[in-house]
Design an enzyme around this catalytic site. Structure first.
Site, mmCIF file in Angstrom:
data_model
loop_
_atom_site.group_PDB
_atom_site.id
_atom_site.type_symbol
_atom_site.label_atom_id
_atom_site.label_comp_id
_atom_site.label_asym_id
_atom_site.label_seq_id
_atom_site.Cartn_x
_atom_site.Cartn_y
_atom_site.Cartn_z
ATOM 1 N N GLU A 279 -20.800 6.494 -19.620
ATOM 2 C CA GLU A 279 -19.717 7.307 -19.091
ATOM 3 C C GLU A 279 -19.036 7.608 -19.830
ATOM 4 O O GLU A 279 -18.017 8.643 -20.037
ATOM 5 C CB GLU A 279 -19.068 6.670 -17.782
ATOM 6 C CG GLU A 279 -19.894 7.010 -16.369
ATOM 7 C CD GLU A 279 -18.968 6.621 -15.346
ATOM 8 O OE1 GLU A 279 -19.683 6.263 -14.221
ATOM 9 O OE2 GLU A 279 -17.810 6.399 -15.422
ATOM 10 N N HIS A 305 -41.853 -9.432 -20.300
ATOM 11 C CA HIS A 305 -43.177 -9.475 -19.596
ATOM 12 C C HIS A 305 -43.093 -8.084 -19.191
ATOM 13 O O HIS A 305 -44.057 -7.860 -18.249
ATOM 14 C CB HIS A 305 -43.103 -10.479 -18.903
ATOM 15 C CG HIS A 305 -43.334 -11.919 -19.523
ATOM 16 N ND1 HIS A 305 -44.148 -12.491 -19.910
ATOM 17 C CD2 HIS A 305 -42.221 -12.519 -19.650
ATOM 18 C CE1 HIS A 305 -43.918 -13.670 -20.686
ATOM 19 N NE2 HIS A 305 -42.339 -13.872 -20.421
ATOM 20 N N LYS A 418 -18.543 13.801 -7.378
ATOM 21 C CA LYS A 418 -17.685 13.466 -6.455
ATOM 22 C C LYS A 418 -17.052 14.608 -5.518
ATOM 23 O O LYS A 418 -17.059 14.675 -4.495
ATOM 24 C CB LYS A 418 -16.381 12.739 -6.849
ATOM 25 C CG LYS A 418 -16.581 11.100 -7.450
ATOM 26 C CD LYS A 418 -15.477 10.339 -7.812
ATOM 27 C CE LYS A 418 -15.908 9.235 -8.203
ATOM 28 N NZ LYS A 418 -14.695 8.232 -8.389
#
Ligand code: PA5
Length: 426
Positions: A279, A305, A418
């Site tokens: 950000e 893995h 937002k």
């Protein structure tokens, strides 16, 4: 040698600067470090960027106030539900996950709501009807839709005596409601942005709620701040890590940067780091160019893995940071209840040693394959070490913002999302 012993941690960047296919010193680093450092400190004052001075500006009484309120909630409730997202979740979650002891998790469960996820909210609502939970709501802006919606819903099951709101001192819907309803609150300093807020009440109150000393976390951050201020800009480890990210990304197209802690309880630290760098740096720079590297959180040894093969032989567009942890504690693997056969070499080892050696072996293997790597080793899993690490990465990020020539402290992309969500809901 690009190696430093710092308060509560050590840093080794030597491989990034000796790698045959990587950056070379140009002789300009001294002047660059001074320019970057001066620009950052200038912005701290003129644009009111408060995170760097928090260890000094946090009122002396604050840790006591957090501890007293935490004690009140712990003695009146059976557990707590914390609602928050992004910077209002990742920092405190890292502290709780890495430092909280198992017995306390049983004595006083702390549950998170980080998503407006209907199933999760439904489960928590049911739990809140069965037991008495305090409800801690964290939102710097006080307007985040996901957080407000979860709060509204859970408030139907929790007594208002148990509300604790952490938000801006003046602005936002949450502050307005808290003022009107008389709920208990803590303020987030207005000059500290969400993803830089772990060393405010955002991270430190939940820490106290989990019986982790906020004072000790701040002590670690203060020590790191002093170490950074006491180093000249061209010897400053935060500058050199910022410069390493910048040059490997922009000159060598290594633009995917993994951070891989070797302790399950530090997984959230890598996730916090991802938000901080994504950000802050993923932006349009002042010349109009899209910049920033892609930070990725991984976890050793388990991710060895899954992704190690790709890191070792896949596209040459990555670099990897390791977080090594101490070998001091000693949980021995021990003798199994059957014959270990040729795996007997394992029985005397400790799990701490196993993680440490897995970290070093993987680093070596990646280096053999030409991967640029660096390593940050925590001296212990202590509040001081976490405080120190948070402060260090935040400073690296701020200095990297100057190198990339972006405003590391805004988040226009997040704000747009937002706004659009709010408009869609109205
Ligand atoms: O760093 C930021 O500012 C954001 O990522 C915020 O942390 C996130 O959007 C949550 O915002 P708030 O704390 O205002 O609810």
């Amino acid at each position: 040698m690009k190696q430093w012993i710092l308060p509560n941690l050590s840093l080794d960047l030597s491989h990034l600067w000796t790698h045959p296919g990587g950056p070379r010193l140009t002789g300009e680093e001294g002047a660059l470090s001074q320019r970057v450092w001066k620009a950052f400190r200038h912005r701290s004052v003129t644009e009111e960027i408060g995170f760097f001075d928090l260890p000094e500006t946090t009122p002396e009484a604050a840790p006591k106030e957090w501890a007293v309120t935490a004690h009140r909630l712990r003695s009146s409730f059976d557990g707590a539900i914390i609602v928050g997202i992004g910077g209002s979740y990742l920092g405190p979650q890292t502290l709780l996950e890495s430092l909280r002891v198992a017995t306390d998790q049983e004595d006083f469960p702390i549950l998170w709501v980080t998503q407006p996820d209907p199933e999760r909210i439904h489960i928590l609502q049911r739990l809140a009807l069965e037991k008495r939970y305090a409800l801690v709501v964290i939102s710097k802006s006080g307007n985040t839709t996901e957080t407000l919606s979860a709060f509204f819903n859970l408030s139907q099951s929790v007594n208002a005596q148990g509300y604790l709101i952490i938000t801006d001192p003046e602005k936002g819907a949450l502050r307005e409601m808290a003022r009107r309803e008389g709920w208990s609150t803590f303020s987030v300093p207005p000059d500290v942005g969400g993803r830089f807020s772990v060393l405010t009440s955002v991270g430190l109150f939940p820490a106290e709620l989990a019986k982790i000393s906020s004072q000790r976390i701040l002590t670690g951050a203060r020590r790191m701040r002093e170490a950074i201020l006491n180093s000249t800009p061209d010897e400053c480890p935060a500058f050199w890590l910022a410069l390493s990210h910048f040059r490997w990304d922009t000159e060598f197209r290594r633009n995917i940067h993994y951070l891989m802690p070797y302790r399950q309880t530090l997984k959230s630290l890598a996730e916090w780091h991802t938000q901080l760098f994504a950000e802050s740096l993923g932006k349009i720079d002042r010349t109009g160019k899209a910049v920033g590297f892609t930070p990725v959180a991984a976890l050793g040894p388990s991710d060895q893995h899954s992704i190690l093969q790709m890191l070792r032989q896949g596209p040459r567009d990555k670099m990897v940071g390791f977080i090594d942890t101490p070998v001091k504690a000693s949980t021995v693997v021990g003798m199994p209840s059957f014959s270990p056969g040729e795996a007997a070499y394992l029985t005397k080892t400790t799990f701490e040693q196993l993680n440490h050696l897995a970290c070093r072996s993987t680093e070596l293997s990646l280096q053999n394959g030409g991967m640029p790597t660096y390593r940050l080793a925590l001296e212990g899993l202590s509040p001081e070490a976490l405080g120190s690490a948070f402060f260090f990465f935040e400073t690296v990020c701020a200095l990297a913002g100057e190198l990339y020539d972006v405003d590391a402290f805004g988040q226009p992309g997040v704000e747009e999302g937002k706004r659009l969500l709010k408009e869609a809901l109205i």
